[in-house]
Design a protein around this motif. Sequence first.
Motif, PDB file in Angstrom:
ATOM      1  N   LEU A 127       0.840  -1.205   0.000  1.00  0.00           N
ATOM      2  CA  LEU A 127       0.000   0.000   0.000  1.00  0.00           C
ATOM      3  C   LEU A 127       0.871   1.249   0.000  1.00  0.00           C
ATOM      4  CD1 LEU A 127      -2.968  -0.733   2.423  1.00  0.00           C
ATOM      5  CD2 LEU A 127      -3.124  -0.103   0.005  1.00  0.00           C
ATOM      6  N   THR A 128       1.980   1.184   0.730  1.00  0.00           N
ATOM      7  CA  THR A 128       2.895   2.334   0.790  1.00  0.00           C
ATOM      8  C   THR A 128       3.433   2.662  -0.597  1.00  0.00           C
ATOM      9  OG1 THR A 128       3.545   1.416   2.913  1.00  0.00           O
ATOM     10  CG2 THR A 128       4.890   3.230   2.074  1.00  0.00           C
ATOM     11  N   SER A 129       3.864   1.645  -1.346  1.00  0.00           N
ATOM     12  CA  SER A 129       4.414   1.966  -2.665  1.00  0.00           C
ATOM     13  C   SER A 129       3.310   2.353  -3.652  1.00  0.00           C
ATOM     14  CB  SER A 129       5.292   0.836  -3.201  1.00  0.00           C
ATOM     15  OG  SER A 129       4.620  -0.381  -3.170  1.00  0.00           O
ATOM     16  N   LEU A 130       2.116   1.805  -3.499  1.00  0.00           N
ATOM     17  CA  LEU A 130       1.009   2.236  -4.365  1.00  0.00           C
ATOM     18  C   LEU A 130       0.716   3.718  -4.133  1.00  0.00           C
ATOM     19  CD1 LEU A 130      -1.503  -0.764  -4.119  1.00  0.00           C
ATOM     20  CD2 LEU A 130      -0.303  -0.013  -6.166  1.00  0.00           C
ATOM     21  N   LYS A 131       0.761   4.127  -2.869  1.00  0.00           N
ATOM     22  CA  LYS A 131       0.498   5.537  -2.548  1.00  0.00           C
ATOM     23  C   LYS A 131       1.645   6.421  -3.044  1.00  0.00           C
ATOM     24  CE  LYS A 131      -2.454   4.575   1.393  1.00  0.00           C
ATOM     25  NZ  LYS A 131      -2.599   4.563   2.854  1.00  0.00           N
ATOM     26  N   GLU A 132       2.848   5.931  -2.835  1.00  0.00           N
ATOM     27  CA  GLU A 132       4.022   6.711  -3.228  1.00  0.00           C
ATOM     28  C   GLU A 132       4.090   6.883  -4.753  1.00  0.00           C
ATOM     29  OE1 GLU A 132       8.360   7.100  -4.174  1.00  0.00           O
ATOM     30  OE2 GLU A 132       7.770   5.038  -3.665  1.00  0.00           O
ATOM     31  N   MET A 133       3.645   5.862  -5.475  1.00  0.00           N
ATOM     32  CA  MET A 133       3.714   5.873  -6.945  1.00  0.00           C
ATOM     33  C   MET A 133       2.432   6.387  -7.592  1.00  0.00           C
ATOM     34  SD  MET A 133       6.678   4.679  -8.006  1.00  0.00           S
ATOM     35  CE  MET A 133       6.526   3.877  -9.603  1.00  0.00           C
ATOM     36  N   ASN A 134       1.448   6.745  -6.782  1.00  0.00           N
ATOM     37  CA  ASN A 134       0.119   7.109  -7.281  1.00  0.00           C
ATOM     38  C   ASN A 134       0.154   8.123  -8.429  1.00  0.00           C
ATOM     39  OD1 ASN A 134      -2.829   7.654  -7.170  1.00  0.00           O
ATOM     40  ND2 ASN A 134      -2.104   9.581  -6.337  1.00  0.00           N
ATOM     41  N   GLN A 135       1.010   9.128  -8.301  1.00  0.00           N
ATOM     42  CA  GLN A 135       1.072  10.192  -9.319  1.00  0.00           C
ATOM     43  C   GLN A 135       1.479   9.674 -10.710  1.00  0.00           C
ATOM     44  OE1 GLN A 135       4.692  12.637  -9.103  1.00  0.00           O
ATOM     45  NE2 GLN A 135       5.159  11.569  -7.188  1.00  0.00           N
ATOM     46  N   TYR A 136       2.081   8.481 -10.752  1.00  0.00           N
ATOM     47  CA  TYR A 136       2.553   7.947 -12.030  1.00  0.00           C
ATOM     48  C   TYR A 136       1.513   7.086 -12.745  1.00  0.00           C
ATOM     49  CZ  TYR A 136       7.159   9.289 -10.266  1.00  0.00           C
ATOM     50  OH  TYR A 136       8.216   9.987  -9.778  1.00  0.00           O
ATOM     51  N   PHE A 137       0.407   6.818 -12.044  1.00  0.00           N
ATOM     52  CA  PHE A 137      -0.581   5.887 -12.598  1.00  0.00           C
ATOM     53  C   PHE A 137      -1.972   6.496 -12.743  1.00  0.00           C
ATOM     54  CE2 PHE A 137       2.465   2.913 -10.511  1.00  0.00           C
ATOM     55  CZ  PHE A 137       2.870   2.256 -11.656  1.00  0.00           C
ATOM     56  N   ASP A 138      -2.705   5.995 -13.754  1.00  0.00           N
ATOM     57  CA  ASP A 138      -4.108   6.367 -13.908  1.00  0.00           C
ATOM     58  C   ASP A 138      -4.995   5.508 -13.008  1.00  0.00           C
ATOM     59  OD1 ASP A 138      -3.704   8.246 -16.169  1.00  0.00           O
ATOM     60  OD2 ASP A 138      -2.973   6.435 -17.146  1.00  0.00           O
ATOM     61  N   GLY A 139      -4.517   4.347 -12.649  1.00  0.00           N
ATOM     62  CA  GLY A 139      -5.322   3.477 -11.806  1.00  0.00           C
ATOM     63  C   GLY A 139      -4.658   2.133 -11.570  1.00  0.00           C
ATOM     64  N   ILE A 140      -5.469   1.211 -11.075  1.00  0.00           N
ATOM     65  CA  ILE A 140      -4.984  -0.139 -10.801  1.00  0.00           C
ATOM     66  C   ILE A 140      -5.942  -1.141 -11.445  1.00  0.00           C
ATOM     67  CG2 ILE A 140      -3.932   0.506  -8.580  1.00  0.00           C
ATOM     68  CD1 ILE A 140      -6.339  -0.886  -7.201  1.00  0.00           C
ATOM     69  N   GLU A 141      -5.453  -2.336 -11.667  1.00  0.00           N
ATOM     70  CA  GLU A 141      -6.384  -3.393 -12.067  1.00  0.00           C
ATOM     71  C   GLU A 141      -7.200  -3.768 -10.836  1.00  0.00           C
ATOM     72  OE1 GLU A 141      -4.581  -6.009 -15.803  1.00  0.00           O
ATOM     73  OE2 GLU A 141      -4.095  -6.623 -13.765  1.00  0.00           O
ATOM     74  N   ILE A 142      -8.516  -3.803 -10.999  1.00  0.00           N
ATOM     75  CA  ILE A 142      -9.350  -4.282  -9.887  1.00  0.00           C
ATOM     76  C   ILE A 142      -9.757  -5.733 -10.143  1.00  0.00           C
ATOM     77  CG2 ILE A 142     -10.150  -2.045  -9.087  1.00  0.00           C
ATOM     78  CD1 ILE A 142     -12.759  -2.611 -10.713  1.00  0.00           C
ATOM     79  N   TYR A 143      -9.519  -6.183 -11.373  1.00  0.00           N
ATOM     80  CA  TYR A 143      -9.779  -7.594 -11.682  1.00  0.00           C
ATOM     81  C   TYR A 143      -8.804  -8.033 -12.767  1.00  0.00           C
ATOM     82  CZ  TYR A 143     -12.365 -11.944 -11.916  1.00  0.00           C
ATOM     83  OH  TYR A 143     -12.715 -13.271 -11.836  1.00  0.00           O
ATOM     84  N   ASN A 144      -8.114  -9.152 -12.519  1.00  0.00           N
ATOM     85  CA  ASN A 144      -7.195  -9.713 -13.504  1.00  0.00           C
ATOM     86  C   ASN A 144      -7.656 -11.133 -13.813  1.00  0.00           C
ATOM     87  OD1 ASN A 144      -4.795 -11.502 -14.207  1.00  0.00           O
ATOM     88  ND2 ASN A 144      -3.853  -9.493 -14.427  1.00  0.00           N
ATOM     89  N   GLY A 145      -8.201 -11.301 -15.020  1.00  0.00           N
ATOM     90  CA  GLY A 145      -8.822 -12.567 -15.397  1.00  0.00           C
ATOM     91  C   GLY A 145      -7.896 -13.770 -15.320  1.00  0.00           C
ATOM     92  N   HIS A 146      -6.626 -13.580 -15.689  1.00  0.00           N
ATOM     93  CA  HIS A 146      -5.659 -14.688 -15.671  1.00  0.00           C
ATOM     94  C   HIS A 146      -5.538 -15.278 -14.254  1.00  0.00           C
ATOM     95  CE1 HIS A 146      -2.133 -17.064 -16.551  1.00  0.00           C
ATOM     96  NE2 HIS A 146      -1.361 -16.330 -15.783  1.00  0.00           N
ATOM     97  N   TYR A 147      -5.560 -14.418 -13.254  1.00  0.00           N
ATOM     98  CA  TYR A 147      -5.416 -14.887 -11.871  1.00  0.00           C
ATOM     99  C   TYR A 147      -6.707 -15.476 -11.316  1.00  0.00           C
ATOM    100  CZ  TYR A 147      -0.700 -12.956 -11.564  1.00  0.00           C
ATOM    101  OH  TYR A 147       0.638 -12.709 -11.734  1.00  0.00           O
ATOM    102  N   GLY A 148      -7.746 -15.507 -12.149  1.00  0.00           N
ATOM    103  CA  GLY A 148      -9.007 -16.079 -11.708  1.00  0.00           C
ATOM    104  C   GLY A 148      -9.280 -17.469 -12.278  1.00  0.00           C
ATOM    105  N   ILE A 149      -8.436 -17.949 -13.197  1.00  0.00           N
ATOM    106  CA  ILE A 149      -8.688 -19.275 -13.783  1.00  0.00           C
ATOM    107  C   ILE A 149      -8.337 -20.347 -12.735  1.00  0.00           C
ATOM    108  CG2 ILE A 149      -8.310 -18.453 -16.154  1.00  0.00           C
ATOM    109  CD1 ILE A 149      -5.569 -19.843 -16.113  1.00  0.00           C
TER     110      ILE A 149
END
Length: 292
Positions: A127-149
């Motif tokens: 969470l710390t690095s997601l917050k620290e890097m937030n300015q570099y990203f438009d968003g995050i994946e909230i669902y990744n289909g490959h990891y659901g098979i």
Amino acid sequence: MPYLNPYKSSGTWIRCNFHGHCSEHSTCGKVPLTEKTKKYNNINTACLAITDHNCITDLSEIRKEFPHIIFLEGFEYSSGPNFVVCNEKIPSVLHLPPKEILSSLKQALRFVCHPSPFANGQEYWSLTSLKEMNQYFDGIEIYNGHYGISRMRETGYTPDYRKTWDILLSDGYHIWGYANDDFHEDDDFNNAFNMVLVDAITPANIIKAAKNGSFYASTGLFLKKLIVSENTCFIELCEKAKGKLIGGGRVINEQESATFKFDLQKINEPYLRFEAQKDSRLLCLQPFFWLT
Ligand SMILES: [Zn+2]
Ligand SMILES: [Zn+2]
């Protein structure tokens, strides 16, 4: 309206996958690019990003083969916690450190992939690095289909990162939530995608809409209508489902229906988002952020 509505008032909803691999340029990829594209073509995918691991795959041939599909160049940065970048054209920047890569590609769509992929909660993107890097990203994946098979679930992975999203949103981070197949193999096909609302079907319009939240993430549930007026938000789904209005990390309203109407003036939250679920199929609208 007290909230910022990320959706355009009109346009065309198109199906887009922003994260996927081919066997030619990802060692973990099991399906060649042409074969994979045929499958996506069959489900009316309008836009497909090819994001191989640390490799910008040349798309000149596939663009000729399928001229009606918009292909986006891209890559999945895989020399550290993974992220995906895609755009019509991506320059060769992979030799740079991650922050320099991301800041040199501000115009591209940039998101963190599978931020919390382990079912046991083990850390991947902290969470710390997601917050620290937030300015570099438009968003995050909230669902990744490959990891659901089933093969991936059996080895301890989970595809669903809505919890991470709500934590970040509740802490005031303005980030969008994407859903992608992360196609590697046949089982990954048609599990997760984004329906993007665009004025015109061009690469620039798709990227702009995806960077500005004018889309919803889906694993198979579809929106029929979305009308946002002065103070109300009306949502119609293609079928009856369990709908939830979420704000500040908690469920504000929950009901089973095909239509939902919310008076936004009566709710005061830093963000509001709507999601619906029917069986295992999910639909997530993008957040409406409180206007300050
Ligand atoms: Zn891979
Ligand atoms: Zn991937």
